[in-house]
Design an enzyme around this catalytic site. Sequence first.
Site, PDB file in Angstrom:
ATOM      1  N   GLU A 129      34.431  41.275  40.990  1.00  0.00           N
ATOM      2  CA  GLU A 129      34.863  41.993  39.782  1.00  0.00           C
ATOM      3  C   GLU A 129      34.036  43.264  39.581  1.00  0.00           C
ATOM      4  O   GLU A 129      34.555  44.293  39.173  1.00  0.00           O
ATOM      5  CB  GLU A 129      34.786  41.103  38.537  1.00  0.00           C
ATOM      6  CG  GLU A 129      35.521  39.756  38.659  1.00  0.00           C
ATOM      7  CD  GLU A 129      36.933  39.847  39.200  1.00  0.00           C
ATOM      8  OE1 GLU A 129      37.605  40.875  38.988  1.00  0.00           O
ATOM      9  OE2 GLU A 129      37.383  38.874  39.847  1.00  0.00           O
TER      10      GLU A 129
ATOM     11  N   GLY B  78      40.706  33.473  38.732  1.00  0.00           N
ATOM     12  CA  GLY B  78      39.250  33.393  38.841  1.00  0.00           C
ATOM     13  C   GLY B  78      38.530  34.246  37.810  1.00  0.00           C
ATOM     14  O   GLY B  78      37.695  33.762  37.060  1.00  0.00           O
ATOM     15  N   ALA B  79      38.877  35.518  37.778  1.00  0.00           N
ATOM     16  CA  ALA B  79      38.224  36.432  36.847  1.00  0.00           C
ATOM     17  C   ALA B  79      38.999  37.733  36.813  1.00  0.00           C
ATOM     18  O   ALA B  79      39.896  37.948  37.632  1.00  0.00           O
ATOM     19  CB  ALA B  79      36.781  36.700  37.265  1.00  0.00           C
ATOM     20  N   MET B  80      38.636  38.606  35.859  1.00  0.00           N
ATOM     21  CA  MET B  80      39.399  39.837  35.688  1.00  0.00           C
ATOM     22  C   MET B  80      38.476  41.018  35.442  1.00  0.00           C
ATOM     23  O   MET B  80      37.576  40.954  34.619  1.00  0.00           O
ATOM     24  CB  MET B  80      40.380  39.645  34.517  1.00  0.00           C
ATOM     25  CG  MET B  80      41.266  40.842  34.260  1.00  0.00           C
ATOM     26  SD  MET B  80      42.297  41.220  35.705  1.00  0.00           S
ATOM     27  CE  MET B  80      42.360  42.989  35.578  1.00  0.00           C
ATOM     28  N   GLU B  81      38.746  42.098  36.166  1.00  0.00           N
ATOM     29  CA  GLU B  81      37.844  43.252  36.233  1.00  0.00           C
ATOM     30  C   GLU B  81      38.033  44.286  35.125  1.00  0.00           C
ATOM     31  O   GLU B  81      37.718  45.463  35.332  1.00  0.00           O
ATOM     32  CB  GLU B  81      38.042  43.946  37.586  1.00  0.00           C
ATOM     33  CG  GLU B  81      39.405  44.664  37.780  1.00  0.00           C
ATOM     34  CD  GLU B  81      40.471  43.840  38.499  1.00  0.00           C
ATOM     35  OE1 GLU B  81      40.404  42.607  38.449  1.00  0.00           O
ATOM     36  OE2 GLU B  81      41.385  44.448  39.100  1.00  0.00           O
TER      37      GLU B  81
ATOM     38  N   HIS C 233      35.288  45.968  41.870  1.00  0.00           N
ATOM     39  CA  HIS C 233      36.554  46.533  41.408  1.00  0.00           C
ATOM     40  C   HIS C 233      36.338  47.800  40.572  1.00  0.00           C
ATOM     41  O   HIS C 233      37.254  48.612  40.436  1.00  0.00           O
ATOM     42  CB  HIS C 233      37.309  45.531  40.536  1.00  0.00           C
ATOM     43  CG  HIS C 233      38.325  44.705  41.274  1.00  0.00           C
ATOM     44  ND1 HIS C 233      39.209  45.241  42.182  1.00  0.00           N
ATOM     45  CD2 HIS C 233      38.638  43.377  41.194  1.00  0.00           C
ATOM     46  CE1 HIS C 233      40.009  44.275  42.639  1.00  0.00           C
ATOM     47  NE2 HIS C 233      39.680  43.132  42.070  1.00  0.00           N
TER      48      HIS C 233
HETATM   49  N1  TRP Z   1      42.430  41.188  39.415  1.00  0.00           N
HETATM   50  C1  TRP Z   1      41.994  39.826  39.356  1.00  0.00           C
HETATM   51  C2  TRP Z   1      41.045  39.669  40.536  1.00  0.00           C
HETATM   52  O1  TRP Z   1      39.937  40.041  40.462  1.00  0.00           O
HETATM   53  C3  TRP Z   1      43.118  38.858  39.455  1.00  0.00           C
HETATM   54  C4  TRP Z   1      43.608  38.266  38.181  1.00  0.00           C
HETATM   55  C5  TRP Z   1      42.874  37.779  37.166  1.00  0.00           C
HETATM   56  C6  TRP Z   1      44.950  38.008  37.832  1.00  0.00           C
HETATM   57  N2  TRP Z   1      43.691  37.245  36.206  1.00  0.00           N
HETATM   58  C7  TRP Z   1      44.956  37.366  36.602  1.00  0.00           C
HETATM   59  C8  TRP Z   1      46.151  38.257  38.442  1.00  0.00           C
HETATM   60  C9  TRP Z   1      46.136  36.958  36.002  1.00  0.00           C
HETATM   61  C10 TRP Z   1      47.329  37.866  37.839  1.00  0.00           C
HETATM   62  C11 TRP Z   1      47.331  37.220  36.628  1.00  0.00           C
HETATM   63  O2  TRP Z   1      41.406  39.327  41.614  1.00  0.00           O
HETATM   64 ZN    ZN Z   2      40.411  41.263  42.562  1.00  0.00          ZN
END
Ligand code: TRP
Ligand code: ZN
Length: 890
Positions: free
Chosen positions: A311, A274-277, A314
């Site tokens: 995010e 979905g997205a990355m923090e 986080h």
């Molecule tokens: N930490 C991310 C979230 O907000 C999860 C995530 C994003 C992730 N990209 C990823 C986990 C790629 C594993 C691989 O939940």
């Molecule tokens: Zn998360």
Amino acid sequence: MQAPVEIFRSDYKSPANWVTEVTLDFDIYSGSTIVKSTLSVVKNEGSTVEKGDLILDGDDSSVKLKEIYLDGEKLNSGSDYTLTSSQLIVHSSCFTGKSSFKLETTVSIVPEDNTQLSGFYKSGSMYCSQCEAEGFRRITYYPDRPDNMAKFTHVKITADADSYPILLSNGNLVSTTEKDGEGRHSAVWEDPFPKPSYLFAVVVGDLGSIKDSYTTTSGRNVHLEIFSEKENVGKLDYAMESLKNSMKWDEDKFGLEYDLDIYNVVAVNDFNMGAMENKGLNVFNTAYVLADQKTATDGDFERVEGVIGHEYFHNWTGNRVTCRDWFQLTLKEGLTVFRDQEFSGDMGSNDVTRIENVKGLRGRQFAEDAGPMSHPIRPESYVAIDNFYTATVYSKGAEVIRMYNTILGEAGFRKGMDLYFERHDGSAATCDDFRAAMADANEADLEQFSRWYTQKGTPTVKYSSSYDPSTSTFTLDLSQHTASAPDNEPFHIPVAFGVIDSETGAELVESQVLHFKEASKSFEFKLSSDPKGTAVPSVMRGFSAPVKIVSEASPATQKTDLLTLAAYDTDGFNRWEAGQKLYTEAIFTQLAGDDVNLDGVYQAFEQTLTSPKISDDSIRAYGLMLPSESGLAEDMDIIDPIGLHDARTAIKKKLARKFQAGVAELYDRLTKEMSGAPFEVNSKAVGKRRLRNTCLDYACANKDTDEEVIASAQLAHKHYFEANCMTDQVAAMSILSNVHGVPEAEKLRDEVLSKFFDDANGDALVLNKWFTIQAVSSKPDVLEDVISLTSHPEFTMTNPNRCRSLIGAFTANSAAFHAEDGAGYKFIGEKIGILDAMNPQIASRMVGCLISFKRYDENRATKMRAELSKILEIEGLSPDTFEIVSKALS
Ligand code: TRP
Ligand code: ZN
């Protein structure tokens, strides 16, 4: 790719050395990127690792080592360091006697060839990174483990100035250079906060953006900027609003402020999740950030708000306090999901959000917990950590956090959070640390509560009750067991509870939380006066624990109790739940082929349709909707997907017939009310659309004769062409996509499908909907459609969203996917083989649809198993897919 190795939680050891500071230099050329790094290394005095070697992770399928120096001295392969397929080990003999040293490496990588979307890769015309969980080792050699927190003091990015005017990384921009003689320019970033490598990010591209700002309570002015490909800049406003709302909410609710001067977000087309923090530089799947009236449904808007919040939250729960090791993943994910759910509830309606979240948990997490991948929210071992970004770690993890909140109360929970940050800010913590903070801040005993972290499976709580008028005593008997894990010790289950008078609707005891900690227990309550009718228990209000709740009362009593609760419960969630239980019972009776007495169901439906007491249209809509097939399946030992689908459809038809007039009247009234009104996204407007589209669905469910099929297709067709937004278009097109066998109606279906496609005008997210709606159709020949759509020019397996929109959506079409001849399984089996070679993370997620074969009849189970065995034989199968398939087959 590494060979499959199992890693155990009990083996955790802090490393022999820490990297404390990092500088990175990215020199990006088409077809090759050079990454230079300088690591400041110190000995870890607390380590119990025997050998003091410096262990750096590196995936040699991505990273090619060019040079390596220690304090300026060139190192030699073999004598000074050892290179394996997954590690660079610098022998301690190179640095004996030094209290600290600098290690410099130069590597080359090829982002253009990176189809896994982990590490540094190209998405369309931009370069971007994804490091969680173990992507940084695909960029350079590094201790790629979350307990190693280091300051990234100097990250320099150099690329062609015309093609890549935007150069981003974490933290603050330190300096930039103008275009040089070769047409290249550069930027240097610095992140003042120490962080683990998984939070590192770089983005390079020719991007558009929208800008805004936010002033925190303590007066820090934060520059907010959201980037996307230029044609999508018009769809970023909702994300920006959501971001500002998130920042405010975290201040109000938890006293947590943002800590940098810049908050950047980038929308990327090709993204696994979905997205990355990433610190100060979130990267988002376009599906969770782009939204406007023309292209996004209300569900999409809701997801954008939730994921933007997630995010952002986080930054404290994940970044400021991170995880010691990946077994602790739910420490940040469960907590952050809980926070984003609370945020969404506060922005809209808490009851509506709760209903949606519980539906999601039951449809996905319960199934996971009943299958071969069942694991506690804190797993004990893994082969590929990417396989543990699961509904259990996320959604059940959020339920576990919610239980602290329920047990300790909101104020107690806040005290626990404050202590957690006081103790662990700036460090890498564990789930036990979190539980200790909650316990210590409240002087609470949370010893038994720890079983939620160690035991897997969905517990079942059975209840019965009685009332003794001679003593005015109401007794509630509770018992608990976990069918899928019978050896589980009793959980500490908070049971939010009340008693309702069936005659008056009055609350007979004060609503309270019971602490249910034994295998079985009776709770007694003195009533101040005898009930006028019967005393009806309302248990697990607000879904106070992630369990299955079963009444042991006689079917007749259950039915009258549910009618009481549906009408009177003061808890919004349980009012909805009571209706769902009545529907569920009817569907299962229908499935069993028994005579269905629908009196109770009709009564509940009518009440929901007409009661003036319901002020929220979303609540009314959710009260009218039948439980999903996936949720219902979890109440069956052996799942009969086609029987279930048919039974649910039959009950829906009966409701549609019985309430044809009432539904039509409500539909027309809403159509009038809404016509000409400007498009808005708020709970009122969303509720109206939701209710009107639910009415449309029932109105179109009356189709026994060809005339009726045509009439409902005409109604949906009209709805489509009068729609002013994507939500209404999708509602209509979904209904039409099921049309089959009546040429006049098929003409309307095809007309809408092709209009939708043309209007999409190539918009990727809209086209995803076009694929999905066709893949989840109930047409008997849907698999043929799906197969032919895989050759559509707009279809590609390399974009995860597109792949999920067709292939993934088809696996969710339970009746079709589980066709008795096994054609659905075969189709998926083949696709997984292809996908695994390109993108193991996506392949191993997809294979999840085949692993629960024990839940199906012998014929289906055999065919599912056969596909899994074929997959297991694929040469070079990824550790990710291997782990899931081998666990299922063993
Ligand atoms: N930490 C991310 C979230 O907000 C999860 C995530 C994003 C992730 N990209 C990823 C986990 C790629 C594993 C691989 O939940
Ligand atoms: Zn998360």
